[in-house]
Scaffold this motif. Structure first.
Motif, mmCIF file in Angstrom:
data_model
loop_
_atom_site.group_PDB
_atom_site.id
_atom_site.type_symbol
_atom_site.label_atom_id
_atom_site.label_comp_id
_atom_site.label_asym_id
_atom_site.label_seq_id
_atom_site.Cartn_x
_atom_site.Cartn_y
_atom_site.Cartn_z
ATOM 1 N N LEU A 50 0.857 -1.194 0.000
ATOM 2 C CA LEU A 50 0.000 0.000 0.000
ATOM 3 C C LEU A 50 0.894 1.246 0.000
ATOM 4 N N PRO A 51 0.458 2.319 -0.654
ATOM 5 C CA PRO A 51 1.324 3.506 -0.734
ATOM 6 C C PRO A 51 1.521 4.165 0.628
ATOM 7 N N SER A 52 2.753 4.532 0.929
ATOM 8 C CA SER A 52 3.049 5.256 2.165
ATOM 9 C C SER A 52 4.442 5.841 2.060
ATOM 10 N N ARG A 53 4.613 7.057 2.542
ATOM 11 C CA ARG A 53 5.913 7.710 2.420
ATOM 12 C C ARG A 53 6.785 7.526 3.656
ATOM 13 N N ARG A 54 6.167 7.256 4.815
ATOM 14 C CA ARG A 54 6.957 7.224 6.052
ATOM 15 C C ARG A 54 6.955 5.868 6.744
ATOM 16 N N CYS A 55 6.380 4.842 6.106
ATOM 17 C CA CYS A 55 6.419 3.504 6.687
ATOM 18 C C CYS A 55 6.233 2.532 5.534
ATOM 19 N N CYS A 56 6.152 1.243 5.847
ATOM 20 C CA CYS A 56 5.877 0.259 4.800
ATOM 21 C C CYS A 56 4.569 -0.434 5.177
ATOM 22 N N GLN A 57 3.503 -0.136 4.440
ATOM 23 C CA GLN A 57 2.195 -0.744 4.716
ATOM 24 C C GLN A 57 1.891 -1.793 3.671
ATOM 25 N N PHE A 58 1.384 -2.925 4.127
ATOM 26 C CA PHE A 58 0.957 -3.932 3.160
ATOM 27 C C PHE A 58 -0.191 -4.748 3.721
ATOM 28 N N GLN A 59 -0.866 -5.440 2.803
ATOM 29 C CA GLN A 59 -2.009 -6.272 3.181
ATOM 30 C C GLN A 59 -1.729 -7.683 2.691
ATOM 31 N N VAL A 60 -2.030 -8.672 3.529
ATOM 32 C CA VAL A 60 -1.933 -10.065 3.069
ATOM 33 C C VAL A 60 -3.329 -10.684 3.154
ATOM 34 N N THR A 61 -3.720 -11.384 2.088
ATOM 35 C CA THR A 61 -5.077 -11.939 1.981
ATOM 36 C C THR A 61 -4.998 -13.375 1.497
ATOM 37 N N ASN A 62 -5.893 -14.232 2.021
ATOM 38 C CA ASN A 62 -5.946 -15.611 1.488
ATOM 39 C C ASN A 62 -7.338 -15.930 0.942
ATOM 40 N N GLY A 63 -8.111 -14.880 0.644
ATOM 41 C CA GLY A 63 -9.459 -15.106 0.111
ATOM 42 C C GLY A 63 -10.512 -15.116 1.202
ATOM 43 N N ILE A 64 -10.133 -15.547 2.422
ATOM 44 C CA ILE A 64 -11.100 -15.583 3.534
ATOM 45 C C ILE A 64 -10.737 -14.485 4.542
ATOM 46 N N GLU A 65 -9.461 -14.521 4.961
ATOM 47 C CA GLU A 65 -8.999 -13.536 5.945
ATOM 48 C C GLU A 65 -8.094 -12.512 5.273
ATOM 49 N N SER A 66 -7.973 -11.362 5.945
ATOM 50 C CA SER A 66 -7.090 -10.334 5.411
ATOM 51 C C SER A 66 -6.469 -9.585 6.594
ATOM 52 N N PHE A 67 -5.178 -9.327 6.538
ATOM 53 C CA PHE A 67 -4.479 -8.612 7.614
ATOM 54 C C PHE A 67 -3.754 -7.411 7.032
ATOM 55 N N ARG A 68 -3.850 -6.263 7.748
ATOM 56 C CA ARG A 68 -3.096 -5.097 7.317
ATOM 57 C C ARG A 68 -1.969 -4.849 8.304
ATOM 58 N N ILE A 69 -0.766 -4.697 7.775
ATOM 59 C CA ILE A 69 0.415 -4.543 8.618
ATOM 60 C C ILE A 69 1.092 -3.233 8.271
ATOM 61 N N GLU A 70 1.463 -2.491 9.297
ATOM 62 C CA GLU A 70 2.199 -1.241 9.090
ATOM 63 C C GLU A 70 3.543 -1.369 9.775
ATOM 64 N N MET A 71 4.599 -1.392 8.963
ATOM 65 C CA MET A 71 5.957 -1.496 9.502
ATOM 66 C C MET A 71 6.526 -0.101 9.673
ATOM 67 N N LEU A 72 6.749 0.291 10.921
ATOM 68 C CA LEU A 72 7.487 1.519 11.201
ATOM 69 C C LEU A 72 8.929 1.108 11.463
ATOM 70 N N PHE A 73 9.852 2.014 11.288
ATOM 71 C CA PHE A 73 11.245 1.665 11.596
ATOM 72 C C PHE A 73 11.799 2.766 12.475
ATOM 73 N N GLY A 74 12.755 2.421 13.318
ATOM 74 C CA GLY A 74 13.237 3.423 14.263
ATOM 75 C C GLY A 74 14.607 3.096 14.815
ATOM 76 N N VAL A 75 15.128 4.055 15.569
ATOM 77 C CA VAL A 75 16.435 3.907 16.206
ATOM 78 C C VAL A 75 16.217 4.076 17.707
ATOM 79 N N ARG A 76 16.753 3.129 18.462
ATOM 80 C CA ARG A 76 16.569 3.124 19.921
ATOM 81 C C ARG A 76 17.381 4.255 20.562
ATOM 82 N N ARG A 77 16.804 4.925 21.542
ATOM 83 C CA ARG A 77 17.553 5.933 22.299
ATOM 84 C C ARG A 77 18.304 5.241 23.429
ATOM 85 N N ASP A 78 19.642 5.305 23.389
ATOM 86 C CA ASP A 78 20.501 4.623 24.363
ATOM 87 C C ASP A 78 20.079 3.149 24.436
#
Length: 337
Positions: free
Chosen positions: A153-181
């Motif tokens: 799915l289009p996104s400029r600040r994360c990676c969004q995608f959908q996985v579907t098997n015809g019955i169920e569907s899941f939307r996942i949003e991958m954020l990425f980051g850097v740990r502080r200390d």
């Protein structure tokens, strides 16, 4: 969870000798992993992928809030480090600082500064595009690809995608980051304002909040309805100007002061009354303190950088204090609620 674990294994494998960020195991954050989604039919699974610098590079976090008290934004400066040691050279790595440019160009992949940065700073948009390419390229190798269909799915600040098997569907949003200390606070690719610059990484408290809910779950009796209370209130406010984060903050403050044994089924109406009363009180006083920043009563297993633990908590209702129209609108929406 299996899907993200599989992705992590392949990320490591594909990137093992590269000069792209090193991707750590994904951390599930947000309502779906805390157990209280406001929209049960339309759940988005948010995961945060911690990134560490590749060989020959280091990350330096610089606070970049331009005097704005209510937002804490950072920039991630990428610095090249000398790798002229015997071990690094034994691995066949040339030093980005001390080898001639011509030799580097001929014999080694470009540094992170030349791929995902703008100037010296890690760029969120370039990193998101890179993630999209990785997710698409690795998908056919994953066991899930046999039965599921991937749609990016289009996104400029994360990676969004959908996985579907015809019955169920899941939307996942991958954020990425850097740990502080070594803390549970990150700077992440999430959007904070309408126009967040591509080198801006807002501070994220998602992991600390998820750990707080886990801490409560470990102590709560089996018939505890604290998540049901939060779900109910966050559903009620859909379509109003109250954000789900407002409701979540109020419930977290109450969970930190009312013993978990008092959230059992028989106290359900009493606790709903507390949430309602607390919301009204905060609206009248035009003040709702951030739950993580400046909170001296967090469980010990939540690790905080010193500047967060000792900071003055920002007021999530600060806009109501300086805008009378917003305040009267919020009060009338509360009456409707």
């Amino acid at each position: 969870s299996d899907l993200m674990d599989n992705y992590t294994i392949y990320f490591r494998h594909v990137l093992s000798d590269s000069f792209y960020p090193v991707l750590q195991r994904a951390i599930g954050v947000g309502s779906a992993f805390e157990g209280w989604s406001p929209r049960e039919q339309d759940v988005v699974y948010h995961v945060l992928i911690p990134m560490t610098p590749p060989r020959g590079h280091s990350f330096h976090l610089e606070l970049d809030s331009e005097g704005r008290r209510h937002v804490r934004n950072f920039r991630v400066r990428v610095q090249l480090e000398c790798t002229c040691t015997r071990e690094q050279q034994a691995e066949g790595m040339l030093c980005f600082l001390h080898h001639p440019e011509e030799e580097l160009r001929r014999n080694q992949d470009p540094s992170l500064l030349d791929t995902l940065c703008t100037g010296s700073y890690l760029d969120v948009h370039k990193t998101a595009r890179w993630f999209h390419q990785l997710v698409r390229a690795i998908w056919p190798a994953l066991p899930q690809s046999h039965n599921w269909h991937l749609m990016l799915l289009p996104s400029r600040r994360c990676c969004q995608f959908q996985v579907t098997n015809g019955i169920e569907s899941f939307r996942i949003e991958m954020l990425f980051g850097v740990r502080r200390d070594d803390s549970d606070i990150f700077v992440s690719s999430q959007t904070r304002e309408a126009h967040t610059a591509s080198t801006t990484w807002p501070e994220s408290y998602d992991v600390a909040e998820m750990k707080f809910f886990k801490h409560i779950a470990r102590q709560a009796p089996p018939d505890s309805l604290h998540l049901r209370c939060l779900q109910l209130f966050s559903r009620l406010q859909l379509g109003t100007n109250f954000s789900t984060y407002t409701m979540k903050t109020i419930v977290m403050h109450l969970l930190n002061t009312i013993p978990v044994s008092s959230w059992r089924r028989r106290y359900f109406l009493r606790r709903l009354g507390d949430i309602n009363g607390n919301l009204r009180c905060c609206l009248e006083e035009k003040c709702l303190n951030h739950f993580i920043i400046g909170n001296k009563r967090l469980p010990q297993e939540i690790s905080m950088p010193l500047d967060i633990a000792s900071a003055e908590p920002p007021n999530l209702f600060h806009h109501l204090a300086w805008c009378p129209v917003a305040h009267s609108q919020a009060m009338s929406e509360y009456q409707d609620l």
